[in-house]
Design an enzyme around this catalytic site. Structure first.
Site, short mmCIF file in Angstrom:
data_model
loop_
_atom_site.label_atom_id
_atom_site.label_comp_id
_atom_site.label_asym_id
_atom_site.label_seq_id
_atom_site.Cartn_x
_atom_site.Cartn_y
_atom_site.Cartn_z
N GLY A 1 14.05 0.82 6.29
CA GLY A 1 13.79 0.14 5.02
C GLY A 1 14.07 -1.18 5.12
O GLY A 1 13.89 -2.14 3.88
N PRO B 1 13.65 2.63 11.42
CA PRO B 1 12.53 1.54 10.86
C PRO B 1 11.19 1.86 10.84
O PRO B 1 10.76 2.23 11.72
CB PRO B 1 13.07 0.33 11.72
CG PRO B 1 13.55 1.06 12.98
CD PRO B 1 13.91 2.47 12.75
N GLY B 2 10.48 1.54 10.05
CA GLY B 2 9.24 1.46 9.87
C GLY B 2 8.45 0.14 9.67
O GLY B 2 8.23 -0.65 10.70
N ARG C 1 -1.62 -1.88 -0.78
CA ARG C 1 -0.35 -2.54 -1.37
C ARG C 1 -0.63 -3.38 -2.61
O ARG C 1 0.40 -3.17 -3.61
CB ARG C 1 0.32 -3.18 -0.15
CG ARG C 1 0.72 -2.46 0.70
CD ARG C 1 1.60 -2.80 1.92
NE ARG C 1 3.26 -3.24 1.39
CZ ARG C 1 3.41 -4.41 0.80
NH1 ARG C 1 2.70 -5.36 1.01
NH2 ARG C 1 4.60 -4.27 0.21
N CYS D 1 -15.41 -0.45 -6.95
CA CYS D 1 -15.46 -0.39 -8.48
C CYS D 1 -14.11 -0.18 -9.32
O CYS D 1 -13.80 1.00 -10.08
CB CYS D 1 -16.69 0.40 -8.93
SG CYS D 1 -18.11 0.12 -7.80
N GLU D 2 -13.22 -1.12 -9.14
CA GLU D 2 -12.12 -0.90 -9.94
C GLU D 2 -11.71 -2.27 -10.30
O GLU D 2 -11.52 -3.19 -9.16
CB GLU D 2 -10.91 -0.15 -9.12
CG GLU D 2 -11.24 1.10 -8.66
CD GLU D 2 -10.89 2.28 -9.66
OE1 GLU D 2 -10.15 2.11 -10.64
OE2 GLU D 2 -11.20 3.33 -9.50
C1 LIG Z 1 9.34 5.67 5.20
C2 LIG Z 1 10.43 6.01 5.67
C3 LIG Z 1 11.23 5.20 6.39
C4 LIG Z 1 10.93 3.88 6.89
O1 LIG Z 1 10.77 3.01 6.03
P1 LIG Z 1 10.44 1.37 6.06
O2 LIG Z 1 10.75 1.05 5.03
O3 LIG Z 1 9.02 1.37 6.56
O4 LIG Z 1 11.41 1.14 7.22
C5 LIG Z 1 12.35 5.82 7.27
N1 LIG Z 1 12.89 7.01 6.80
C6 LIG Z 1 12.40 7.85 5.92
C7 LIG Z 1 12.86 9.10 5.83
C8 LIG Z 1 10.98 7.29 5.27
O5 LIG Z 1 10.53 8.11 4.47
#
Ligand SMILES: *Cc1c(COP(=O)(O)O)cnc(C)c1O
Length: 429
Positions: free
Chosen positions: A248, A286-287, A324, A355-356
């Site tokens: 997150g 982390p993503g 996004r 087309c939006e």
């Molecule tokens: C999406 C998600 C993440 C990663 O979130 P980011 O905001 O991209 O870091 C981590 N854990 C879970 C369970 C998620 O669903």
């Protein structure tokens, strides 16, 4: 003037003599070579992001599980696996990608509120590190599936700590009102049940409170709530090996100033130490913060359409490529790949061909542009291609990874024929 410091993604993204470059590669050249829309990622930027997490965790048992839903291209997974990351998956499809990219199931945790039995079975067969279980119903089904396969499933409960991550409602996940996780008040009873089920082995505890979080305080609040539970659960004789603090961490899209990963992790570890939990294995998920600022989306300006109220800059990337802005009303930086010197700026809404009316990438942007120019949408490495669709029968973009002097095409552009290959005409009546 070099304005590298001002660009999200710096130092990997920088402008020199008017030319925007990602890790030294001129983006306009890549757009010409591979066509547009085109996602471009920097391997070095991803590795630097992973290194920031791992630096802070050095000397501790830990696993950084890349939440691959942010960007699941096989080469991205490969790069992050080589950088020492495990994975956080949310489907059997993502597990297949991890394995195809050379990642290890034993370094993979399985999250998500709606795991199906067949997905559980595949994950058990592969030998995933842990299931992050989100409800009592899921816990019971997982126990059944594990016993049917003659194995024991390692589980961690995803606890909803009921803290406000202070982020967009669609990406806030740690409040009572969200669908995610086991309520904090029910967690102890759920651990008791998990410990009593023969097909399960309690391994840890987990939370994930939201996305694009720019403050440390909500993490510390969530960690405190988790550690309270750890103490209560262990007081009943149920051992919890690891603590997974989720993902997150936010990135800079415009003027956000999130903490660096090593700063965040340092604060979390200090809190664990202070509460006597310094020996525990730490997992993170982390993503966005591993890949977001490592990528851009390149697009060509098709038409300029000045209007009475709004000037439209119509480009060949759209909400199907990068959703996004349309979905979250998100701001993403937009920069010309080559700056036009001395030309006056005008104010444009940068929109795509879909087309939006919601199909926009940026609104009210001051740009000096002409048809045929290339623009870069910044910070597009996360939740860009991963959320792309084929709406309007638009083939999905190609993806490129720059890697030192090398440039790798890591996904070829989809062809129109691919889009309806699975469809069938109905027979005559
Ligand atoms: C999406 C998600 C993440 C990663 O979130 P980011 O905001 O991209 O870091 C981590 N854990 C879970 C369970 C998620 O669903």
């Amino acid at each position: 003037m070099d304005q590298a410091a001002a660009l999200p993604g710096a130092p990997f993204l920088a402008r020199r003599e008017g030319v925007l470059r990602l890790d030294g590669h001129a983006l306009a050249d890549l757009a010409r070579r591979f066509g547009t829309p085109l996602f471009v990622y920097s391997r070095a930027a991803m590795c630097a992001a992973a290194a920031s997490y791992r630096r802070a965790l050095a000397g501790r048992p830990h696993l950084v599980c890349y939440a691959m839903k942010a960007n699941s291209n096989l080469a991205v997974l490969q790069v992050l696996a080589e950088a020492g990351c495990g994975f956080d998956i949310v489907s059997a499809g993502e597990l297949a990608r991890v394995l195809a990219a050379g990642g290890a199931a034993s370094r993979t945790v399985f999250s998500g509120v709606g795991k199906r039995r067949d997905e559980m079975a595949l994950a058990l067969q592969a030998g995933v590190r842990c299931f992050n279980v989100e409800s009592i119903g899921e816990l019971r089904v997982l126990d059944e599936v594990a016993r049917a396969h003659g194995v024991v499933a390692p589980v961690s409960l995803r606890v909803n700590p009921d803290v406000d991550a202070g982020t967009h409602p669609y990406i806030s996940t740690g409040l009572k009102s969200n669908k995610f996780g086991v309520a904090h008040a029910q967690a102890l009873a759920t651990y008791r049940e998990a410990a009593a089920l023969g097909g399960l082995r309690v391994a840890g505890i987990d939370c994930h409170i939201g996305s694009q979080i720019t403050q440390i305080a909500p993490y510390l609040d969530a960690l405190d709530r988790l550690l309270d539970l750890v103490e209560a659960v262990e007081a009943e004789g149920i051992a919890l090996h690891h603590v997974d603090v989720g993902g997150g961490l936010g990135i800079t899209y415009t003027d956000e100033a999130p903490p660096a990963a090593d700063e965040l992790v340092g604060r979390l570890l200090a809190r664990m130490d202070a509460r006597g939990h310094g020996h525990r294995e730490v997992l993170l998920e982390p993503g966005r913060s591993l890949v977001g600022n490592a990528g851009v989306l390149l697009t060509e300006v098709l038409y300029l359409k000045p209007g009475e109220v709004t000037n439209f800059c119509i480009v060949d990337a759209a909400m199907n490529d990068l959703t996004r802005p349309a979905l979250y009303d998100a701001y993403m930086g937009i920069e010309p790949c080559v700056r036009r010197r001395g030309e006056p700026l005008a104010r444009w809404d940068v929109v795509g061909p879909v087309c939006e009316s919601g199909d926009w990438l940026g609104r009210q942007r001051d740009l000096a542009v002409q048809a045929g120019d290339f623009l870069a949408v910044l910070s597009a490495g996360a939740y860009g291609m991963a959320m792309a669709s084929n709406y309007n029968t638009r083939p999905r973009a190609a993806e490129v990874m720059v890697d030192g002097d090398a440039v790798h095409l890591i996904r070829q552009r989809e062809r129109v024929a691919d889009l309806f290959a699975g469809e069938r005409l109905i027979g005559a009546p």
